[in-house]
Scaffold this motif. Structure first.
Motif, short mmCIF file in Angstrom:
data_model
loop_
_atom_site.label_atom_id
_atom_site.label_comp_id
_atom_site.label_asym_id
_atom_site.label_seq_id
_atom_site.Cartn_x
_atom_site.Cartn_y
_atom_site.Cartn_z
N GLY A 272 0.81 -1.21 0.00
CA GLY A 272 0.00 0.00 0.00
C GLY A 272 0.85 1.26 0.00
N TYR B 202 1.46 3.73 -3.63
CA TYR B 202 0.74 4.99 -3.61
C TYR B 202 1.59 6.08 -4.28
CZ TYR B 202 -1.58 9.24 -2.25
OH TYR B 202 -2.20 10.45 -2.30
N VAL C 98 -4.47 6.47 4.05
CA VAL C 98 -3.42 5.50 3.71
C VAL C 98 -2.53 5.24 4.91
CG1 VAL C 98 -1.42 5.05 2.23
CG2 VAL C 98 -3.47 6.13 1.27
#
Length: 547
Positions: free
Chosen positions: A186, A190, A210
């Protein structure tokens, strides 16, 4: 002119792996060759580690040092990226010391000795790899590599319920590891640039959602390893079934990976999310302290009591991480180092006791101080260190955490009072369950039904040597804490500053949402200083000059 730089960290990681690969081809006369070869490999690695840090590590520099970066699988964005700073360096030294002593503790292993010693060396490499990795994907691979040797070491050389304990260990820790991978992916994917480099991830301007997502994932993964209640239940089973050398490494080093990961990932890389979760960590810390101490009372198995003691002591690490002060964070790191030494000594001595009595049930023991006065003296000394006797490292580390949370200006007075009070309850309970353990095992009348192996006698020179190598730094740090703290105090100041500086932008961005959700915990009107990087560095330089 080209100047060759020795890749110290790669050498320290790869050398034990190469030594493990050689073991299958060595002659094995009564196991002597294997024992001495494994000891030589681990000792050489440890001495290389000490030499590299003494000659190439600047204690006044909070930045990463001994950096190495080689493309490994560019298609996946995976690099062989290694470096150390004040946070990882003492833990690598701790890993080397305890693993080398664990090899000496395993001197009498004869069953499948080739596999046993090879797994110990692979585990050594994985430990150093976790603490030195600067690529998050490499960190995950090293984390996974460490699980396999521990599983096999428990399942093959453990006690009667070794299969159950090993399976529970691998299920818990492997499931937790998935959250590291998910969080890493993740963070890496990003934005426009895919990168697993921890320094680059720390500089990314991540959305709050996030950060929160990654923080929760890392908290679960590292919470299993630390372990944090209620993710702790694998630890007592693993300790009660593991052999003494494996328990030494498990308690002395592997639990510290959880604390290291929380500081490195959750605080350094995700400071904005940490603003929301710091009070949660503090609460979980005192739950660990009190729950572990109370549960230890109910344990009749010697190693299970020590395992729950470890759970209790790891709560101080969480409390220090949540404190928002350099003093508390300093205490958290010192607690990891101190507990690593103390727990390794206690589990080794419990193994030495088991070899002579063939039982870990304390009710079946008694009066063993007369039978084994040397083991009694060593066990008592290690227990005194665990209950934070002044003059020993446990006292310094726990007192530092206490002062860190008690003097923190981040939290409200009510919240701080509750945290300090509950942690103090754990401190009061610790000497009670440890002293009752010593009374049951060593005092009172001897159990006539207990068949003590008389031929083993009292502590052998090898056993005294192992325990002394652990007790000397315990006492040394207790009398002069700077032996340990000077290796990382500049780093803890930087991390604490970063955590505090995150509070102001979070308040500004979240506004009423922040106030409504966190008012019960944070001090009214608390605004941490938002310092430019130049000012932060100036503060660090000023702090270093006063050391």
């Amino acid at each position: 002119m080209f100047e060759f730089q020795i890749p110290w960290l790669s050498t320290i990681i790869i050398f034990p792996l190469l030594a493990a690969a050689v073991i299958p081809f060595l002659p094995n006369e009564n196991g002597k060759t294997l024992r001495w070869f494994t000891l030589s490999a681990s000792l050489i690695t440890f001495l290389l580690t000490v030499y590299a840090f003494v000659n190439n590590f600047n204690l006044n520099d909070s930045q990463f040092q001994l950096q190495e970066n080689y493309p490994w699988l560019p298609q996946l964005g995976l690099n062989w990226s290694l470096a150390v700073d004040g946070l990882s360096m003492p833990l690598i030294v701790l890993s080397g010391l305890i693993t080398t002593l664990a090899v000496v503790a395993a001197w009498n292993v004869t069953y499948k000795s080739r596999l046993f010693y090879a797994l110990i060396l692979v585990l050594y490499s994985a430990q150093v790899g976790v603490f030195a990795a600067q690529d998050l994907l490499l960190f995950f691979l090293m984390w996974e590599l460490e699980l396999v040797p521990v599983y096999l070491l428990i399942s093959i050389w453990g006690g009667k319920n070794r299969s159950y304990a090993a399976t529970k260990f691998i299920l818990y820790t492997a499931a937790g590891s998935v959250f590291i991978l998910v969080g890493a992916l993740g963070l890496a994917f990003y934005g426009n640039e895919v990168s697993f480099d921890m320094m680059q991830l720390g500089m990314k301007n991540l959305p709050f959602a996030v950060e929160m997502f990654a923080y929760v994932g890392f908290l679960i993964a590292f919470g299993v390893k630390l372990p944090i209640f209620p993710l702790h239940t694998w630890l007592p089973d693993a300790h009660s079934e593991a052999s003494a050398p494996v328990s030494m490494i498990l308690a002395g080093v592997l639990l510290k990976m959880g604390g290291y990961g929380l500081i490195r990932m959750n605080v350094e890389i995700l400071p904005n999310a940490h603003v929301y979760f710091a009070p949660v960590l503090a609460v979980l810390g005192v739950v660990n302290i009190v729950y572990g101490a109370f549960t230890a009372f109910s344990q009749t198995n010697l190693k299970r009591r020590l395992a729950y003691s470890s759970i209790s002591h790891m709560g101080f690490v969480l409390l220090g991480i949540a404190s928002y002060t350099e003093l508390g964070l300093n205490g958290a790191v010192l607690q990891m180092v101190s507990h690593g030494l103390i727990a390794a000594a206690l589990f080794f001595l419990s193994g030495a006791t088991y070899e002579r009595t063939h039982t870990l049930v304390m009710e079946k023991m008694g009066g063993m101080a007369q039978e084994m006065p040397k083991i009694f003296a060593l066990f008592t000394t290690a227990a005194m260190a665990s209950l934070a006797l002044p003059g020993m490292s446990g006292f310094v580390s726990e007192l530092t955490v206490f002062l860190g949370i008690a003097t923190s200006d981040a939290y409200s007075d009510i919240f701080k009072t509750a945290m300090v009070f509950l942690a103090a309850v754990g401190l009061i309970l610790t000497p009670i369950y440890l002293l009752s353990m010593l009374r049951q095992v060593f005092y009172g009348a001897s159990n006539s039904e207990l068949a003590i192996e008389k031929y083993l006698g009292d502590a052998k020179p090898r056993e005294i040597f192992i325990t002394a190598c652990l007790l000397l730094p315990i006492i040394g740090i207790g009398l002069y804490p700077k032996l340990a703290t000077r290796t990382y105090d500049v780093k803890t100041v930087e991390v604490a500053l970063k955590a505090r500086e995150a509070v102001t932008p979070v308040i500004a961005e979240r506004g009423n949402t922040f106030q409504a959700s966190l008012n019960p915990f944070y001090a009214p009107g608390f605004v941490a200083p938002s310092l430019p990087q130049s000012n932060s560095q100036a503060m660090l330089d000023q702090y270093s000059a006063t050391r």
